[in-house]
Design an enzyme around this catalytic site. Sequence first.
Site, PDB file in Angstrom:
ATOM      1  N   LYS A  28      11.565 -13.660 -19.007  1.00 29.33           N
ATOM      2  CA  LYS A  28      11.985 -14.949 -18.188  1.00 29.33           C
ATOM      3  C   LYS A  28      11.341 -16.267 -18.701  1.00 29.33           C
ATOM      4  O   LYS A  28      11.873 -17.277 -18.917  1.00 29.33           O
ATOM      5  CB  LYS A  28      11.928 -14.414 -16.656  1.00 29.33           C
ATOM      6  CG  LYS A  28      12.415 -15.805 -15.730  1.00 29.33           C
ATOM      7  CD  LYS A  28      12.700 -15.085 -14.304  1.00 29.33           C
ATOM      8  CE  LYS A  28      11.437 -15.024 -13.442  1.00 29.33           C
ATOM      9  NZ  LYS A  28      10.829 -16.202 -12.920  1.00 29.33           N
ATOM     10  N   SER A  29      10.003 -16.010 -18.685  1.00 31.65           N
ATOM     11  CA  SER A  29       9.091 -17.104 -18.942  1.00 31.65           C
ATOM     12  C   SER A  29       9.597 -17.832 -20.496  1.00 31.65           C
ATOM     13  O   SER A  29       9.788 -19.180 -20.536  1.00 31.65           O
ATOM     14  CB  SER A  29       7.541 -16.853 -19.137  1.00 31.65           C
ATOM     15  OG  SER A  29       7.210 -16.667 -17.619  1.00 31.65           O
ATOM     16  N   ARG A  33      11.588 -21.222 -21.545  1.00 32.54           N
ATOM     17  CA  ARG A  33      10.906 -22.279 -22.320  1.00 32.54           C
ATOM     18  C   ARG A  33      11.798 -22.454 -23.715  1.00 32.54           C
ATOM     19  O   ARG A  33      11.902 -23.766 -24.132  1.00 32.54           O
ATOM     20  CB  ARG A  33       9.630 -21.680 -23.008  1.00 32.54           C
ATOM     21  CG  ARG A  33       8.275 -21.976 -21.738  1.00 32.54           C
ATOM     22  CD  ARG A  33       7.252 -20.983 -22.094  1.00 32.54           C
ATOM     23  NE  ARG A  33       6.144 -21.309 -21.306  1.00 32.54           N
ATOM     24  CZ  ARG A  33       6.267 -20.926 -19.743  1.00 32.54           C
ATOM     25  NH1 ARG A  33       7.124 -20.229 -19.390  1.00 32.54           N
ATOM     26  NH2 ARG A  33       5.074 -21.146 -19.190  1.00 32.54           N
ATOM     27  N   GLY A 101      10.500 -21.941  -9.690  1.00 32.92           N
ATOM     28  CA  GLY A 101       9.260 -23.082  -9.776  1.00 32.92           C
ATOM     29  C   GLY A 101       9.204 -23.281 -11.346  1.00 32.92           C
ATOM     30  O   GLY A 101       8.730 -24.491 -11.528  1.00 32.92           O
ATOM     31  N   ARG A 129       7.164 -25.052  -1.692  1.00 32.45           N
ATOM     32  CA  ARG A 129       6.001 -24.689  -2.785  1.00 32.45           C
ATOM     33  C   ARG A 129       5.530 -26.050  -3.213  1.00 32.45           C
ATOM     34  O   ARG A 129       6.176 -27.161  -3.280  1.00 32.45           O
ATOM     35  CB  ARG A 129       6.541 -23.878  -3.885  1.00 32.45           C
ATOM     36  CG  ARG A 129       6.986 -22.447  -3.441  1.00 32.45           C
ATOM     37  CD  ARG A 129       7.653 -21.588  -4.398  1.00 32.45           C
ATOM     38  NE  ARG A 129       6.711 -21.410  -5.583  1.00 32.45           N
ATOM     39  CZ  ARG A 129       7.135 -20.731  -6.757  1.00 32.45           C
ATOM     40  NH1 ARG A 129       8.432 -20.536  -6.993  1.00 32.45           N
ATOM     41  NH2 ARG A 129       6.182 -20.478  -7.637  1.00 32.45           N
ATOM     42  N   SER A 174      -2.688 -22.700 -14.615  1.00 28.41           N
ATOM     43  CA  SER A 174      -1.428 -22.462 -14.172  1.00 28.41           C
ATOM     44  C   SER A 174      -0.497 -22.787 -15.661  1.00 28.41           C
ATOM     45  O   SER A 174      -0.459 -23.804 -16.371  1.00 28.41           O
ATOM     46  CB  SER A 174      -0.873 -23.518 -13.042  1.00 28.41           C
ATOM     47  OG  SER A 174       0.442 -23.646 -13.196  1.00 28.41           O
ATOM     48  N   ASP A 327       1.751 -12.040 -11.354  1.00 25.82           N
ATOM     49  CA  ASP A 327       3.191 -11.726 -10.946  1.00 25.82           C
ATOM     50  C   ASP A 327       3.214  -9.995 -10.910  1.00 25.82           C
ATOM     51  O   ASP A 327       4.073  -9.594 -10.393  1.00 25.82           O
ATOM     52  CB  ASP A 327       4.103 -12.147 -11.971  1.00 25.82           C
ATOM     53  CG  ASP A 327       4.299 -13.828 -11.941  1.00 25.82           C
ATOM     54  OD1 ASP A 327       3.965 -14.371 -10.989  1.00 25.82           O
ATOM     55  OD2 ASP A 327       4.929 -14.174 -12.933  1.00 25.82           O
TER      56      ASP A 327
HETATM   57  C1  S3P Z   1       5.054 -18.942 -14.947  1.00 28.31           C
HETATM   58  C2  S3P Z   1       3.675 -19.033 -14.771  1.00 28.31           C
HETATM   59  C3  S3P Z   1       3.054 -18.300 -13.476  1.00 28.31           C
HETATM   60  C4  S3P Z   1       3.828 -17.272 -13.019  1.00 28.31           C
HETATM   61  C5  S3P Z   1       5.374 -17.768 -12.894  1.00 28.31           C
HETATM   62  C6  S3P Z   1       5.797 -17.978 -14.376  1.00 28.31           C
HETATM   63  C7  S3P Z   1       5.616 -19.671 -16.238  1.00 28.31           C
HETATM   64  O1  S3P Z   1       3.111 -19.469 -12.422  1.00 28.31           O
HETATM   65  O2  S3P Z   1       3.347 -17.030 -11.800  1.00 28.31           O
HETATM   66  O3  S3P Z   1       6.070 -16.587 -12.334  1.00 28.31           O
HETATM   67  O4  S3P Z   1       6.711 -19.140 -16.654  1.00 28.31           O
HETATM   68  O5  S3P Z   1       4.932 -20.446 -16.750  1.00 28.31           O
HETATM   69  P1  S3P Z   1       1.711 -20.608 -12.529  1.00 28.31           P
HETATM   70  O6  S3P Z   1       2.067 -21.557 -13.371  1.00 28.31           O
HETATM   71  O7  S3P Z   1       2.216 -21.363 -10.927  1.00 28.31           O
HETATM   72  O8  S3P Z   1       0.673 -20.192 -12.425  1.00 28.31           O
END
Ligand code: S3P
Length: 451
Positions: A28-29, A33, A101, A129, A174, A327
Amino acid sequence: MATASIRTDESVAEHSAERLICAVPQDKSILHRILVIASLSQSTVAVPTNAPIADDVQTTLKALRQLGVHIELSDAEIVIHGVGVRGLSTPDQPINCENSGTTARLLMGVLAGQSFDSTLIGDASLSRRPMQRLANILNDHLGAQIACSDEGTMPVRITGRELHDAHITLPVASAQMKSALLLAGLVAGGAVRIEEPAQSRDHTERMLSALGIDITREEGRAGIRKSSSIIAPNSFEYSVPGDLSSAAFFVVAAAILRLDVEIKNVGLNPTRTAFLDVLTDAGVPIFFSDVCEVHGERWGTISINARAAQSYKPIGIGADVFANLQDEIPILAVFAMFAGGTSSISGAAELRRKESDRIAALVENISKFGTPVREREDGLEIDGRTEFVPRQCQIDAFGDHRIAMAMAVAALRAPGEVTIPDASVVSISFPTFFAELTRIAAAAGKTITIT
Ligand code: S3P
């Protein structure tokens, strides 16, 4: 909202000697991106896909379409027709980041330096959030003009303007904030240097570097050099590995049910693998094979050979590793229920600011199963037992995909029936979760029904 019932049914018990192969969605990350970065490129980027796209990723895709990017989605691939860093168009209404988020934070970075104004909104969970922390950094260090609600949350109103160079020390590790700042630098053509208290996941840096952007990166630091631009070829393919955070549910399921399970082509980025070290130290037999590198990301096969595993040791997680396994804490907490002794998770206060207050959600649900658990401001303590038999109960997932999936795994050790009322929330990151879990469940003499 669908309810999942996980019920004992000895007639389905399949204690075969076979190794189960589980499939996970693409990371997913990385998908978020590549959608954003490909949109900012001047290339046509094809991303092969092999499973339904998670809801969070669809959210980013829709947001980019709203910003004028042409993105084609078929069963086999996503094709993004990049418009360049200044080629986005003014959205005609607020951009809805729904539950995601990552969508919200990445877009704050991308939109801060545009020549138009925009507003980001989200669902009830995302609207609770924190957004102010990132807005303040973009405003104070890069000269952005971003306003949040009085509570520091959504709606986020962005007045697009020219940004300047910056050197930033982040208050927390983060990856979302770091990535937003790198993307803001990319759009502005400026130099942005970032230091973090600990190394967060580095997919953005690896991707930008693989696409030819002038990036600096070392442990706990990242930077983008002035006037970087995406110099990738006109048209290219970008492959995305399986999501290690999704695989974590099957790693723990295999461990606590004493099964042999294999997950192929999964991302093994070293900033994401800390939970595997924790489980290995606790005595879970985990092995890697077919390890290779694709676009600067490590991929491989994970095998959990738990059929002959003995009892497990309790786990200890502190602030030093938190950023690299945050996570996975819901599913690590489930593991702790079945590890002999007291496990402790601390330095994890950020968990209260995720899709739910994950500390409170874990304490409530683990208690329902009958495991003694103590809530701390920054974590929890769990008294596990190797032979623990969870009580039959009804879970409250608090609308949080990772809580729903973690508790579904714990339910596989409970005789009788466990129900999870808002189970469809798993599609936020893993639309086919219950279909995959059903095969593991059969090995434990369980059926899963979704009604
Ligand atoms: C993520 C970063 C993390 C993670 C989130 C996905 C990302 O959060 O908990 O599920 O894809 O960059 P934070 O950036 O708030 O630490």
